[in-house]
Enzyme design. Structure first.
Site, PDB file in Angstrom:
ATOM      1  N   ALA A  50       0.837  -1.054   0.198  1.00  0.00           N
ATOM      2  CA  ALA A  50      -0.167  -0.044   0.004  1.00  0.00           C
ATOM      3  C   ALA A  50       0.910   1.228  -0.062  1.00  0.00           C
ATOM      4  O   ALA A  50       1.940   1.299   0.767  1.00  0.00           O
ATOM      5  CB  ALA A  50      -0.939  -0.063   1.378  1.00  0.00           C
ATOM      6  N   ASP A  51       0.659   2.214  -1.065  1.00  0.00           N
ATOM      7  CA  ASP A  51       1.267   3.527  -0.855  1.00  0.00           C
ATOM      8  C   ASP A  51       0.525   4.261   0.308  1.00  0.00           C
ATOM      9  O   ASP A  51      -0.504   3.856   0.771  1.00  0.00           O
ATOM     10  CB  ASP A  51       1.398   4.072  -2.127  1.00  0.00           C
ATOM     11  CG  ASP A  51       0.069   4.236  -2.999  1.00  0.00           C
ATOM     12  OD1 ASP A  51       0.301   4.804  -3.989  1.00  0.00           O
ATOM     13  OD2 ASP A  51      -0.797   4.219  -2.476  1.00  0.00           O
ATOM     14  N   SER A  52       0.987   5.639   0.191  1.00  0.00           N
ATOM     15  CA  SER A  52       0.341   6.403   1.278  1.00  0.00           C
ATOM     16  C   SER A  52      -0.891   6.773   1.029  1.00  0.00           C
ATOM     17  O   SER A  52      -1.755   6.867   1.924  1.00  0.00           O
ATOM     18  CB  SER A  52       1.246   7.783   1.445  1.00  0.00           C
ATOM     19  OG  SER A  52       1.284   8.249  -0.002  1.00  0.00           O
TER      20      SER A  52
END
Lengths: 134, 132
Positions: free
Chosen positions: A87-89
């Site tokens: 997951a990215d931000s």
């Protein structure tokens, strides 16, 4: 011989009984003070440290899996970090919004920044739910 | 023009990428929090779910994720806020919402019917968009 041994046994047993009774008395007087104080705070402390209920963690894992489109057999536990799951931000913020909708809570900015693992999220949810109930 | 619900709070300059990034997340959060009222205004209850709209908004933001200039990010953010304000003021209509955000880039014709199976690729691309 039997009588003497029996007598010796009795004497020794009496002595041991006296000694043991003395010890028991000392222990009991000390024990009443210390044991009673110890029994009450310890369960409370245990409850606060492992705050999140398992079903909360379970629901969080479900939402995370659905959001990141992970297959059902991938292991998402309390300790898995969001970054490790891919997951990215933006995904993290989206997951937090999904949790907000699911549990009906409202997460603050700073608290949302500090969420790194599934367990953090579940603890924060528990805290907010308890705050709204209290 | 008066923005009724959400005034455009973006001051013209973000100092650095970090500040622009936090502004993007704030914008995303405020957009997500207004999703229930959007669904209510445009009667999108049976058409779409909140999580679908959330993913659509996230996809729009992600389309521009490669931008590094903070001023460009500010400009994109301004446009995003303007769009959100227009939607919340009911300046758009239901078919706009469905076309732009629910169906989005998939195109209006889906391969759902059995008679569409034999359609040529040319026609499908034609239905999807003008530019292949």
């Amino acid at each position: 011989m039997a009588a003497t041994t029996g007598a010796s046994v009795f004497i020794s047993s009496r002595l041991t009984m006296r000694v043991s009774s003395l010890k028991l008395a000392s222990i009991s007087t000390q024990g009443r003070n210390t044991l009673s104080f110890r029994l009450r705070p310890v369960p409370a402390r245990l409850r606060v440290s492992c705050a999140a209920k398992p079903e909360t963690v379970e629901k969080v894992c479900e939402i995370v899996k659905k959001q990141l489109a992970l297959p059902d057999d991938s292991k998402v536990t309390g300790e898995s970090k969001f970054a490790a799951l891919g997951a990215d931000s933006l995904d993290t913020v989206e997951i937090v919004m999904g949790l907000e909708e699911e549990f009906g809570i409202s997460v603050e900015e700073e608290s949302a920044q500090s969420i790194a693992t599934v367990q953090d999220a579940a603890d924060l949810i528990e805290k907010l739910i308890n705050k709204t109930d209290a | 023009m008066s923005f009724t619900l959400r005034s455009v709070k973006v001051p013209p300059n973000s100092v650095n990428l970090e500040e622009a990034r936090s502004r993007v997340f704030d914008f995303f959060r405020s957009a997500c929090r207004s999703i229930p009222s959007i669904i209510d205004i445009y009667n999108l209850d049976e058409v779409v779910t909140k999580s679908q709209l959330r993913s659509t908004i996230a996809a729009e933001i992600r389309k521009n994720c490669h931008v590094t200039n903070p001023k460009v990010i500010d400009m994109l953010l301004f446009k995003g806020m303007e769009e959100l304000n227009n939607i919340l003021e009911h300046a758009k209509q239901r078919h706009h919402m469905i076309g732009q955000y629910v169906v989005g880039h998939h195109g209006l014709v889906q391969d759902l019917d059995s008679k569409d199976q034999g359609l040529s690729d040319f026609l499908k691309n034609f239905y999807k968009s003008n530019y292949f």
